[in-house]
Structures are given as structure tokens and as C-alpha cells.
Design a protein around this motif. Sequence first.
Motif, PDB file in Angstrom:
ATOM      1  N   GLU A 165      46.973  32.681  39.972  1.00 50.62           N
ATOM      2  CA  GLU A 165      45.507  31.983  39.378  1.00 50.62           C
ATOM      3  C   GLU A 165      44.703  33.682  38.949  1.00 50.62           C
ATOM      4  O   GLU A 165      44.369  33.531  37.644  1.00 50.62           O
ATOM      5  CB  GLU A 165      44.403  31.068  40.191  1.00 50.62           C
ATOM      6  N   ALA A 166      45.654  34.257  39.390  1.00 52.07           N
ATOM      7  CA  ALA A 166      44.418  35.506  38.774  1.00 52.07           C
ATOM      8  C   ALA A 166      45.534  36.023  37.555  1.00 52.07           C
ATOM      9  O   ALA A 166      44.673  36.935  37.292  1.00 52.07           O
ATOM     10  CB  ALA A 166      44.840  36.506  39.839  1.00 52.07           C
ATOM     11  N   PHE A 167      46.118  35.442  37.218  1.00 44.96           N
ATOM     12  CA  PHE A 167      47.451  36.405  35.872  1.00 44.96           C
ATOM     13  C   PHE A 167      46.818  34.984  34.832  1.00 44.96           C
ATOM     14  O   PHE A 167      46.970  35.270  33.605  1.00 44.96           O
ATOM     15  CB  PHE A 167      49.148  35.453  36.108  1.00 44.96           C
ATOM     16  N   LEU A 168      45.451  33.896  34.822  1.00 45.62           N
ATOM     17  CA  LEU A 168      45.237  33.382  34.024  1.00 45.62           C
ATOM     18  C   LEU A 168      43.612  34.391  33.693  1.00 45.62           C
ATOM     19  O   LEU A 168      43.660  34.807  34.451  1.00 45.62           O
ATOM     20  CB  LEU A 168      44.609  32.461  34.276  1.00 45.62           C
ATOM     21  N   PRO A 169      43.868  34.495  32.346  1.00 46.66           N
ATOM     22  CA  PRO A 169      42.695  34.854  31.577  1.00 46.66           C
ATOM     23  C   PRO A 169      41.612  34.041  31.762  1.00 46.66           C
ATOM     24  O   PRO A 169      41.185  32.913  32.663  1.00 46.66           O
ATOM     25  CB  PRO A 169      42.956  34.572  30.174  1.00 46.66           C
ATOM     26  N   ARG A 213      50.020  23.108  43.461  1.00 48.40           N
ATOM     27  CA  ARG A 213      48.603  22.359  43.880  1.00 48.40           C
ATOM     28  C   ARG A 213      49.199  21.300  44.562  1.00 48.40           C
ATOM     29  O   ARG A 213      48.783  20.366  45.720  1.00 48.40           O
ATOM     30  CB  ARG A 213      47.719  22.152  42.848  1.00 48.40           C
ATOM     31  N   GLU A 214      50.261  19.948  43.431  1.00 51.10           N
ATOM     32  CA  GLU A 214      51.204  19.300  44.027  1.00 51.10           C
ATOM     33  C   GLU A 214      51.296  19.495  45.823  1.00 51.10           C
ATOM     34  O   GLU A 214      51.438  18.271  46.307  1.00 51.10           O
ATOM     35  CB  GLU A 214      51.609  18.706  42.865  1.00 51.10           C
ATOM     36  N   LEU A 215      52.109  20.720  45.667  1.00 52.20           N
ATOM     37  CA  LEU A 215      52.894  20.863  46.547  1.00 52.20           C
ATOM     38  C   LEU A 215      52.224  21.079  47.867  1.00 52.20           C
ATOM     39  O   LEU A 215      52.336  20.237  49.149  1.00 52.20           O
ATOM     40  CB  LEU A 215      54.541  21.982  46.452  1.00 52.20           C
ATOM     41  N   LEU A 216      51.416  21.453  47.861  1.00 53.92           N
ATOM     42  CA  LEU A 216      50.141  22.216  48.867  1.00 53.92           C
ATOM     43  C   LEU A 216      49.909  20.838  49.416  1.00 53.92           C
ATOM     44  O   LEU A 216      49.262  19.898  50.319  1.00 53.92           O
ATOM     45  CB  LEU A 216      48.999  23.304  48.143  1.00 53.92           C
ATOM     46  N   ALA A 233      51.934  18.856  51.167  1.00 52.95           N
ATOM     47  CA  ALA A 233      51.476  19.314  52.565  1.00 52.95           C
ATOM     48  C   ALA A 233      50.184  19.656  53.109  1.00 52.95           C
ATOM     49  O   ALA A 233      50.347  19.537  54.914  1.00 52.95           O
ATOM     50  CB  ALA A 233      52.528  20.981  52.598  1.00 52.95           C
ATOM     51  N   GLY A 234      49.516  18.948  52.881  1.00 48.68           N
ATOM     52  CA  GLY A 234      47.905  19.215  53.402  1.00 48.68           C
ATOM     53  C   GLY A 234      47.476  20.582  53.901  1.00 48.68           C
ATOM     54  O   GLY A 234      46.090  20.391  54.237  1.00 48.68           O
ATOM     55  N   GLU A 235      47.933  21.540  52.381  1.00 45.97           N
ATOM     56  CA  GLU A 235      47.381  22.571  53.070  1.00 45.97           C
ATOM     57  C   GLU A 235      46.025  23.151  51.848  1.00 45.97           C
ATOM     58  O   GLU A 235      46.727  21.901  50.717  1.00 45.97           O
ATOM     59  CB  GLU A 235      48.388  24.020  52.822  1.00 45.97           C
ATOM     60  N   GLU A 236      45.619  24.438  51.825  1.00 36.42           N
ATOM     61  CA  GLU A 236      44.488  24.369  50.877  1.00 36.42           C
ATOM     62  C   GLU A 236      44.656  25.778  50.006  1.00 36.42           C
ATOM     63  O   GLU A 236      44.795  24.731  48.562  1.00 36.42           O
ATOM     64  CB  GLU A 236      43.272  24.962  51.567  1.00 36.42           C
TER      65      GLU A 236
END
Length: 131
Positions: free
Chosen positions: A76-80, A58-61, A64-67
Motif C-alpha cells: 500500500e505504501a508503493f501506491l501513489p 486482502r483476500e488471503l488475510l 485467514a481471519g487476519e487484518e
Amino acid sequence: MSMQEDFRAGLKVAMKARQKDKVGAIRILIGEFQRQPEKELSDDQVIAIIKKLIKSERELLAAAGEESSGFLVEMEAFLPRQATEEEVREWVGANIDFAAFANKMQAMKPIMNHFGSSVDGNMVKKVLLSL
């Protein structure tokens, strides 16, 4: 089967299904597992590693100005399942007596102990500040 073993098995499945983003994400995770002092990690340790990688992405995105990215979606899909803001508000309302604390933020510890890795600390902070 532990989460760590699930990822090892999931790598083979993702490779056969030619899921490029998922294969990349799992390989990065397995690399992080191997960098740890213990070879067999608990599920809580695995979740902490996933959260660390999500935060980093998230910090890298943001820089870079990306979402979003394919890697972030897979991680995120790996998290419970995470607790929702409404669930946290309900639990806080029913179980926390703010008179016992000098300030609201001191209630973070019992809330985080109750929810564990199924809640984001920043979200709990936001809930406490809004009360």
C-alpha cells in the motif's frame, strides 16, 4: 525514472537497510514485472500490478481471519496518493449531471476516467450509491 526502475533501485537500498518486509514485497513485484509480455512497463501497468497483489493479499488475510500483514503495508505504501471519499464526492457534485444517465452507476465511467488509478472503484461505487 519509471516506477519499475525505482523498484529495482529500491531493492538494493532496502537490502542494505535490512528491511525484510520491503525486500520481500519488492522481490514479488519484480517477479510480477518479469511475467508480463512487455519488459518495460508503464507506470499505470505497475500500479495495476500493485493493486492486483493488494487485492489478493486482502483476500488471503480475510480467509485467514487476519487484518493486516507486513507485505500488505509495504504494498500500500508503493501506491501513489489515493483520492479521498470527500474529494470524489466534491468532484461528482460539481461535474456529474445524473439526469444524463439512466442510473447512477453509469456515472462510474466518467468518474474513473477523471481520477484514473488514484481512486478505488469500490469506493466510487459506495459514493454513488450513497447519493
